[in-house]
Motif scaffolding. Structure first.
Motif, short mmCIF file in Angstrom:
data_model
loop_
_atom_site.label_atom_id
_atom_site.label_comp_id
_atom_site.label_asym_id
_atom_site.label_seq_id
_atom_site.Cartn_x
_atom_site.Cartn_y
_atom_site.Cartn_z
N SER A 79 0.82 -1.21 0.00
CA SER A 79 0.00 0.00 0.00
C SER A 79 0.85 1.26 0.00
CB SER A 79 -0.92 0.00 1.23
OG SER A 79 -0.17 0.04 2.42
N GLN A 135 1.55 3.13 -3.42
CA GLN A 135 0.42 3.58 -4.23
C GLN A 135 0.06 5.04 -3.95
OE1 GLN A 135 -0.51 1.37 -6.47
NE2 GLN A 135 0.86 -0.14 -5.56
N TRP A 174 -6.30 1.74 -0.83
CA TRP A 174 -4.94 1.56 -0.32
C TRP A 174 -4.82 1.84 1.18
CZ3 TRP A 174 -3.15 -1.49 -3.57
CH2 TRP A 174 -3.38 -1.31 -4.93
#
Length: 207
Positions: free
Chosen positions: A34, A37, A138
Motif C-alpha cells: 500500500s 500507491q 490503499w
C-alpha cells in the motif's frame, strides 16, 4: 493412544507458530504494497489563465511511516523465527506495537487538514487546492495489514514461549564425531585387521 494424545498439543503449538509467522509476513507485505500507491489526489487552481493541475499524494508523502513500519515488521518476522522463550514474547509485543503504530499513522495522515498540508508541500506551483479525494482502497489495505500485525503480535506475546525453536539438526550434523575409547590392545587388533578404530560402524576385514 497416549502417543497420539501427546502429539496433539505439539501439533496445535506448531500450527499457532506457523499462523503467527504467516500473519506477520502478510501484514508486512500489505503495508509495503500500500505504501507504493497513490492515496489521495487534489485539484489545484493556478493563477492567471493556466489550466488547473492534479496533485497526487503517495503514501510516502501522506503517511511516510507506513513503509518504515512494513520493513520493521519484516525484520520482526526473522526475529520471531530466531528467538525463543521470553525473547520471542518481546518480539511479539514489538509486532503488536508496529500494528498499533501503523493504524495510528494512517488515521492521523488521512485527516483532511493533514492531507491538505501534504498536498501543498508536494505541489510544484502556487495555487489553491480544491476537490481533495482519497483512494480508500490503499489506506484500507494498510489498515488491514496493521490489524493483522496486531493479531500476530498478541498471539506471539501470549503463546510464543510454547512454540518450537529453530531446528538444531544442522549443528548436530556439523558436530565432530566422538572417537572410541577402547583399550590399546583392542585398537592394535583393529589396525591389524584393516579396520578404522575411530569408526564405530566399521567391521573388521577378513583376511
Amino acid at each position: 493412544m497416549r502417543a497420539a494424545a501427546a502429539a496433539a498439543p505439539d501439533a496445535v503449538r506448531r500450527r499457532e507458530y506457523l499462523a503467527a509467522l504467516a500473519l506477520t509476513a502478510l501484514g508486512a507485505v500489505a503495508l509495503l504494497a500500500s505504501s507504493a500507491q497513490v492515496w489521495a489526489r487534489a485539484r489545484m487552481e493556478l493563477a492567471g489563465d493556466l489550466a488547473p493541475v492534479t496533485v497526487e499524494l503517495s503514501a510516502s508523502q501522506a503517511v511516510p511511516a507506513v513503509s518504515a513500519l512494513g520493513w520493521a515488521a519484516l525484520a520482526a518476522l526473522a526475529a520471531l523465527v530466531a528467538t525463543t522463550g521470553a525473547a520471542r514474547r518481546l518480539v511479539g509485543a514489538l509486532v503488536a506495537l508496529l500494528g498499533l503504530g501503523a493504524l495510528g499513522s494512517v488515521a492521523a495522515g488521512l485527516r483532511p487538514a493533514a492531507l491538505a498540508d501534504a498536498a501543498a508541500r508536494s505541489a510544484t506551483a502556487e495555487g489553491g487546492l480544491d476537490g481533495l479525494t482519497v483512494a480508500w482502497a490503499w489506506p484500507a489495505l494498510a489498515c488491514a495489514g496493521a490489524a493483522v500485525l496486531l493479531v500476530s503480535g498478541v498471539l506471539a506475546l501470549v503463546r510464543g514461549t510454547a512454540w518450537p525453536a529453530m531446528s538444531s539438526r544442522y549443528d548436530r550434523h556439523s558436530a565432530p564425531r566422538a572417537t572410541r575409547t577402547d583399550a590399546p590392545a583392542e585398537l592394535w587388533r583393529s589396525l591389524d585387521s584393516g579396520a578404522d578404530p575411530t569408526d564405530e560402524n566399521a567391521e573388521p576385514k577378513e583376511r
